[in-house]
Design an enzyme around this catalytic site. Structure first.
Site, PDB file in Angstrom:
ATOM      1  N   CYS B  42       0.857  -0.984   0.058  1.00 31.93           N
ATOM      2  CA  CYS B  42       0.016  -0.211  -0.064  1.00 31.93           C
ATOM      3  C   CYS B  42       0.954   1.288   0.092  1.00 31.93           C
ATOM      4  O   CYS B  42       1.538   1.517   0.993  1.00 31.93           O
ATOM      5  CB  CYS B  42      -0.617  -0.145   1.123  1.00 31.93           C
ATOM      6  SG  CYS B  42      -1.633   1.524   1.822  1.00 31.93           S
ATOM      7  N   CYS B  45       0.382   3.946   2.669  1.00 29.54           N
ATOM      8  CA  CYS B  45       0.910   3.501   4.067  1.00 29.54           C
ATOM      9  C   CYS B  45       2.487   3.787   4.087  1.00 29.54           C
ATOM     10  O   CYS B  45       3.002   4.058   5.340  1.00 29.54           O
ATOM     11  CB  CYS B  45       0.503   1.758   4.274  1.00 29.54           C
ATOM     12  SG  CYS B  45      -1.000   1.450   4.203  1.00 29.54           S
TER      13      CYS B  45
END
Lengths: 461, 122
Positions: B42, B45
């Site tokens: 991700c 993230c």
């Protein structure tokens, strides 16, 4: 008492929790109707206050957080302090811990709103009663509840006392709807204003038929706590001249809202308030008696105590101060709705105000009693489903006001508010085709006048 | 007393850990799984983690910071995974104060002032 986060009265102890609890009650009624539509629902159905309260309170807290994030994101400095003026350009704030912050500004906008009043002449009122501020935040069910209001009139928006019977009726409505033993006590029923009294009595008749108890022309003299922790209320019945008592789990006062201006130190800086209401006097540009100090929302004198008008006034003020605009807030024809079990929505003038303004010979009132289609199969009583429209008799028959009692009144009135703002006339309305089958379409078919004295019950289809 | 960090992976371990620290303020950062090189699938993230870590010094005394890897991309994309269903997470990264509606989602986690606000305000 109860305290809350960013968002004002509406988010925390007004519109939002009120509408959600109103919805909870409506769902209860819908579950009863559902049986007629073929659903197998085991009766009797029960409601758990704490589940509803937690859902509502969590949603409100998420709104508090959302507002906080937005403020931070837009680089608005937020001071969580209790403020007061030290001089016309300086506000002194104190945190809960007593730490002081001083903020100076060129322009200051006061939007501290109002708080529910407590009755002053009823022994035990402060110690044992609650207000709507507290009702929405109770963790446990309020149980058998008494709500007390002074007047029973709806939307007397420029009222002198700021009495809020809407609050007591709305709260009593949803408390009854979720199955609680609920009583509304009111000191007086108005002699003035034929039509607001008409709308108010239709709304309360409906509530009565659904189980809310009304004690009219009564006022409490004292509230005492019993050993069982219940509250014993003593009241005078002015019709019978007797004194009566009963015990309740909760007593809620709805005797009006007042602005908390005493602690703001307004006199020191010369901001004038109305001596009777305590509200701040403002001109059409929301300016107070001190040119660079403004006020918006519930704290201002002569303005409707509504969220959308406060927000709009604030936005327009910002545009005038910083955006080279000169547009003022238009407070005419503000639509609004009371979310009682059978809702009452309206926009424009009341029948009484129209008569006062133009004379009864110059206005025509069209009205109708109708039955929502959804009530038929559910075998629900539609006696109080009613609408009326006040028009001028001449000058193109411009529509002055529209009043609607029925389900989803707010949704119905919103669209018509645009029409009224544009100066819609009765002939234009008659040319507007209705959507079928709806309750709103009955507005487009209004044709029986009060003047004719004919039966106004809608027939057909 | 300061604050402490604990790292977990998957929904069950998260719930068990949160229960263990019941009574203390709990803040949690949910991110996508990391590969052998320590990079998450991700990208948001990857951006958010250093921002959040820099603000950890502002955590109130006695707090617990749970760093939670939610799973691989396929697991996360499933609309019925336990994080979405039970914790009502709508995206990763999500930084939240457990047991309250206070949370920051996706790009909100990139903003140091918002993270600091979440950690320090009531």
């Amino acid at each position: 008492g109860t305290s809350w986060g960013v968002g004002g009265t509406c988010v925390n102890v007004g519109c939002i929790p009120k509408k959600l609890m109103h919805q909870a009650a409506l769902l209860g009624t819908a579950l009863k109707d559902a049986q007629h539509y073929g659903w197998n629902i085991t009766q009797p159905i029960h409601h758990t206050w704490s589940v509803m309260a937690q859902g509502v309170q969590n949603y409100v807290k998420s709104l508090n957080w959302g507002h906080r994030v937005q403020l931070q994101d837009k680089k608005v400095k937020y001071f969580n302090v209790k403020g007061s003026f030290s001089d016309p350009h300086t506000v002194r704030g104190l945190t809960k811990a007593g730490k002081e912050t001083i903020v100076t500004a060129d322009s200051i906008v006061i939007a501290t709103g109002g708080r529910p009043k407590y009755p002053t002449h009823i022994a035990g009122a402060l110690e044992h009663g609650i207000t709507s501020d507290d009702l929405f935040w109770l963790k446990e069910s309020p149980g058998k509840t008494l709500l007390y209001c002074v007047y029973m009139e709806l939307f007397f928006s420029i009222s002198l006392t700021g009495a809020s019977p809407d609050v007591s009726l709305e709260c009593a409505g949803f408390l009854t709807g979720i199955g609680l033993d609920t009583t509304v006590m009111m000191r007086s029923t108005p002699l003035r204003g034929f039509d607001q009294a008409q709308m108010a009595s239709l709304v309360t008749e409906h509530m009565e038929s659904y189980g809310t108890k009304f004690l009219k022309r009564c006022f409490p003299t004292k509230v005492e706590k019993l050993e069982s922790n219940r509250l014993e209320v003593t009241w005078k019945n002015t019709d019978l001249g007797t004194e009566e008592t009963d015990s309740f789990d909760t007593v809620m006062w709805a005797v009006g809202r007042a602005p908390d201006t005493k602690t703001l130190n307004l006199e020191t800086v010369g901001v004038k308030t109305n001596s009777e209401t305590g509200k701040i006097i403002v001109d059409a540009s929301e300016a107070t008696s001190v040119p660079h100090i403004y006020a918006i929302g519930d704290i201002t004198e002569g303005r409707p105590e509504l969220t959308p008008t406060a927000i709009a006034a604030g936005k327009l003020l910002a545009h005038r101060l910083f955006g080279q605009s000169s547009e003022l807030m238009d407070y005419d024809n503000v639509p609004t709705t009371v979310f009682t079990p059978l809702e009452y929505g309206c926009v424009g003038l009341s029948e009484e105000a129209a008569v006062q303004c133009h004379g009864s010979d110059n206005i025509e009132v069209f009205h109708a009693y109708y039955k929502p289609l959804e009530f038929t199969v559910a075998e629900r009583d539609a006696t109080q489903c009613y609408m009326k429209m006040v028009c001028l008799r001449e000058r193109g028959q411009r529509i002055l006001g529209l009043h609607f009692i029925g389900p989803n009144a707010g949704e119905v009135i919103q669209g018509f508010a645009l029409g009224i703002k544009c100066g819609a006339t009765y002939p234009q309305l008659m040319k507007t085709v209705g959507i079928h089958p709806t309750c709103a379409e009955e507005v487009t078919k209004l044709h029986i006048t009060k003047r004719s004295g004919l039966d106004a019950t809608v027939t057909g289809c | 007393m300061g604050w402490e960090e604990t790292q977990v992976r998957g929904y069950e371990e998260f719930v068990r850990t949160a229960q263990r620290y019941h009574g203390r303020p709990i803040f949690a950062l949910f991110c996508g799984d990391k590969d052998a090189e320590g990079r998450s699938w991700c990208p948001d993230c990857v951006t958010a983690e250093p921002v959040v870590r820099k603000e950890l010094q502002n955590l109130p005394d006695g707090s617990v910071f749970i760093y939670c890897l939610v799973g691989d991309r396929t697991y996360w994309k499933d609309p019925n995974n336990e994080f979405r269903r039970n914790l009502k997470l709508t995206g990763v990264p999500t930084l939240l104060k457990y047991g309250t509606p206070q949370k920051l989602v996706e790009e909100e986690c990139f903003k140091a002032e918002l993270v600091r606000m979440l950690f320090t305000e009531d």
